[in-house]
Design a protein around this motif. Structure first.
Motif, mmCIF file in Angstrom:
data_model
loop_
_atom_site.group_PDB
_atom_site.id
_atom_site.type_symbol
_atom_site.label_atom_id
_atom_site.label_comp_id
_atom_site.label_asym_id
_atom_site.label_seq_id
_atom_site.Cartn_x
_atom_site.Cartn_y
_atom_site.Cartn_z
ATOM 1 N N VAL A 111 0.836 -1.196 0.000
ATOM 2 C CA VAL A 111 0.000 0.000 0.000
ATOM 3 C C VAL A 111 0.874 1.250 0.000
ATOM 4 C CG1 VAL A 111 -1.618 1.345 1.392
ATOM 5 C CG2 VAL A 111 -1.988 -1.087 1.060
ATOM 6 N N MET A 112 1.968 1.209 0.836
ATOM 7 C CA MET A 112 2.853 2.373 0.901
ATOM 8 C C MET A 112 3.531 2.612 -0.443
ATOM 9 S SD MET A 112 4.415 1.786 4.652
ATOM 10 C CE MET A 112 5.775 2.922 4.568
ATOM 11 N N LEU A 113 3.930 1.514 -1.084
ATOM 12 C CA LEU A 113 4.585 1.634 -2.385
ATOM 13 C C LEU A 113 3.641 2.283 -3.384
ATOM 14 C CD1 LEU A 113 7.280 0.678 -3.668
ATOM 15 C CD2 LEU A 113 5.986 -1.200 -4.610
ATOM 16 N N PHE A 114 2.400 1.775 -3.416
ATOM 17 C CA PHE A 114 1.416 2.292 -4.348
ATOM 18 C C PHE A 114 1.126 3.761 -4.026
ATOM 19 C CE2 PHE A 114 -2.984 2.738 -5.915
ATOM 20 C CZ PHE A 114 -2.716 2.476 -7.234
ATOM 21 N N GLY A 115 1.053 4.068 -2.701
ATOM 22 C CA GLY A 115 0.805 5.442 -2.280
ATOM 23 C C GLY A 115 1.911 6.374 -2.751
ATOM 24 N N ALA A 116 3.154 5.902 -2.647
ATOM 25 C CA ALA A 116 4.282 6.726 -3.080
ATOM 26 C C ALA A 116 4.171 7.058 -4.562
ATOM 27 C CB ALA A 116 5.591 6.004 -2.787
ATOM 28 N N TRP A 117 3.753 6.081 -5.344
ATOM 29 C CA TRP A 117 3.564 6.333 -6.773
ATOM 30 C C TRP A 117 2.504 7.392 -7.004
ATOM 31 C CZ3 TRP A 117 6.464 4.739 -10.627
ATOM 32 C CH2 TRP A 117 7.224 3.580 -10.474
ATOM 33 N N GLN A 118 1.419 7.267 -6.210
ATOM 34 C CA GLN A 118 0.266 8.136 -6.442
ATOM 35 C C GLN A 118 0.505 9.556 -5.974
ATOM 36 O OE1 GLN A 118 -3.024 7.559 -7.792
ATOM 37 N NE2 GLN A 118 -1.808 5.948 -8.737
ATOM 38 N N PHE A 119 1.040 9.672 -4.714
ATOM 39 C CA PHE A 119 1.061 10.988 -4.085
ATOM 40 C C PHE A 119 2.364 11.731 -4.297
ATOM 41 C CE2 PHE A 119 -1.862 8.413 -1.366
ATOM 42 C CZ PHE A 119 -3.010 8.906 -1.968
ATOM 43 N N ALA A 120 3.434 11.012 -4.604
ATOM 44 C CA ALA A 120 4.707 11.694 -4.841
ATOM 45 C C ALA A 120 5.210 11.332 -6.234
ATOM 46 C CB ALA A 120 5.733 11.302 -3.783
ATOM 47 N N PRO A 121 4.787 12.083 -7.241
ATOM 48 C CA PRO A 121 5.168 11.748 -8.618
ATOM 49 C C PRO A 121 6.671 11.752 -8.815
ATOM 50 C CG PRO A 121 3.475 13.447 -8.565
ATOM 51 C CD PRO A 121 3.965 13.292 -7.164
ATOM 52 N N GLY A 122 7.398 12.470 -7.921
ATOM 53 C CA GLY A 122 8.856 12.531 -8.046
ATOM 54 C C GLY A 122 9.511 11.193 -7.813
#
Lengths: 204, 335
Positions: free
Chosen positions: A107-118
């Motif tokens: 979930v954290m990995l997916f969240g990082a993709w979603q919320f931090a495009p960098g």
């Protein structure tokens, strides 16, 4: 596109179903066979992504070598299914904890993709455009040219692990006669056969 | 929806037709390979071989097929039924699947994929499951021993086969089977690959469980190995799968070492003969080697087989990969 989507759902649903049967099948051999089926479907998903080299490596390494050894070991074990069932419940809390950790990480990995495009910029991109070369060549470029040191170190660590496993399990058993082929080849007729002239009636 | 039909419908129909043609040809080839094997072996042993059914016994394979069809399928009561029936089907399906990437002539290939050679290795490494599943599901000691032997043998010889393929791929610079055939190889490269051809020929004997490495079905020790409990069509599927794998391995040798559909030794004057004829002739030559070695050599002992695979072929092929790549770099001949 429709056909690709259909193929995706086919592979994905068989993958999930067979992964489910891996943990629910009563017979351990059936579990391993379902595991092989799920490896195979994962390879199908890689083909859909256009990563044919990784797909076939998955089949060759996991299906062709690792799972064969699994199957080997599981078949050789003398398993009583009743005993296996008895103690199974005590592992449930541990399994749930591990499952929860992995789920959180996903979930954290997916969240990082979603919320931090960098975050996407940290990914290692293939150095050459995939339009020009096949993805086998692109992988080779990344592994053997750009990241050759990391790759070699990983190889060295695996090599040491292999030597360690051999040293730990190898034992020299006394009293075993070994075949030494070079010694056998070096034997000459004169060394092992003695020809004697025996006159009639005197031989014993 | 109509668009879907016109885009994919024709393509699907064409592909199905090609698959039908290839499967038909392979199965005919398998039938007549059994005939050729019996005839060649009988000639080597000064016998007549099959000669009563049809002229020169030419209809013998068809008679055998009808016999196997009409027999009763026996499933042992203690066997694991699903796996027992799945095993021969898996082996047969895999043996046919491999033909999808084999180029019979320039452009005559069902799926021209970039990693064709890896696909062949993957398929041949999965064939072992048919054998292990059959041995385990039969629930019989002989069958299980045969399956264990076969699994260990196939896994061992795959390693050296893989390294030989690495040698060829280094020389050709491509994993695509058509490119592997067509890339020009200098004469010294061909000489470098000759020892690898010898090792490859021996390895494919072991990989297909053929004499002198047919320990998994050694009649004198474990009666029939993993096939003991099989009868009728299930047995026929094993038989077809095994022979189809033999032809597939011969075709693979032809593609890797013998120049596929190109005329032998690069003689331009022979180029008028269609490529598929050269391909078939070369494959038949390798198949003759299979039969020849079966009629000539006694069976190996199991530990000798393992010693040959791990202690001789593995170091040899590994060293050869280093040697070939070193020479390619030294002479600046990398593709």
């Amino acid at each position: 596109m429709v056909v690709q989507a259909l193929a995706f759902y086919l592979f994905a649903s068989i993958l999930v179903l067979s992964a489910f049967f891996v943990i629910t099948a009563r017979n351990p051999v059936h579990s391993v066979l379902f595991l092989i089926l799920s490896f195979f479907n994962a390879a199908g998903l890689f083909v859909l992504l256009g990563a044919e080299f990784i797909a076939l490596t998955l089949v060759i390494v996991y299906v062709g070598a690792v799972a064969v050894l699994f199957l080997f070991v599981v078949m050789m074990l003398d398993i009583s299914f009743a005993d296996l069932r008895k103690g199974a419940m005590q592992y449930v809390p541990m399994g749930l904890v591990i499952g929860a950790i992995i789920l959180t990480e996903l979930v954290m990995l997916f969240g990082a993709w979603q919320f931090a495009p960098g975050a996407g910029q940290n990914l290692a991109v293939p150095v050459v455009e995939l339009v020009d070369v096949t993805n086998t060549e692109a992988l080779g470029q990344v592994l053997y040219t750009n990241y050759v040191l990391a790759f070699q170190v990983a190889g060295l660590i695996l090599f040491i692990a292999m030597i360690g496993a051999i040293v730990l399990t190898h034992r020299r058993r006394p009293g075993i006669r070994r075949q030494v082929v070079s010694k056998q080849q070096a034997v000459r007729g004169e060394d092992v056969i003695e020809i004697r002239k025996v006159t009639t009636g005197t031989g014993a | 929806m109509l668009e879907l039909w016109t885009t994919y419908g024709i393509w699907t129909a064409m592909t199905l037709m090609y698959i039908g043609i290839i499967v038909g040809c392979v199965l005919t080839a398998v039938a007549y390979l059994t005939y050729a094997e019996r005839k060649v072996m009988s000639a080597m042993q000064r016998r007549q071989g099959p000669m009563t059914v049809g002229p020169f016994g030419l209809l013998q394979p068809i008679a055998d097929g009808i016999k196997l069809f009409s027999k009763e399928t026996i499933i042992p009561s203690q066997a694991n039924k699903i796996v027992f029936l799945l095993a021969p089907m898996l082996l047969f399906a895999l043996a046919l699947m491999a033909w999808a990437v084999i180029p019979f002539d320039k452009g005559w290939v069902l799926a021209n994929i970039n990693v064709g050679i890896l696909y062949l290795v993957a398929i041949s490494s999965m064939m072992v499951y048919g054998v292990i599943m059959a041995g385990w599901a039969s629930n019989s000691q002989y069958a299980f021993l045969g399956a264990l032997r076969s699994a260990a043998q196939m896994v061992s010889y795959e390693v050296s086969m893989g390294l030989i393929i690495v040698c060829v791929v280094l020389v050709t610079g491509s994993l695509n089977l058509q490119d592997i055939v067509e890339v020009h190889r200098p004469i010294w490269v061909q000489i470098m690959l000759l020892p690898m051809l010898v090792v490859f020929l021996i390895s494919i004997l072991a990989e297909t469980n053929r004499a002198p490495f047919d320990l998994p079905e050694g009649e004198s020790e474990i009666t029939g190995g993993y096939m003991v409990e099989y009868s009728a069509m299930a047995f026929a599927l094993f038989f077809l799968g095994e022979y189809s794998a033999m032809i597939m391995m011969s075709a693979m040798t032809t593609i890797l070492f013998l120049g596929g559909w190109l005329p032998p030794f690069g003689i331009e004057a022979l180029a008028f003969v269609p490529g598929i004829i050269w391909f078939a002739l070369k494959t038949a030559g390798v198949l003759f080697f299979f039969i020849w070695s079966r009629a000539t050599l006694p069976r190996f002992r199991y530990d000798q087989l393992m010693r040959l695979g791990w202690k001789i072929f593995l170091p040899l092929t590994l060293g050869w990969v280093v040697l070939v790549s070193g020479m390619l770099i030294t002479f600046d001949a990398l593709p």
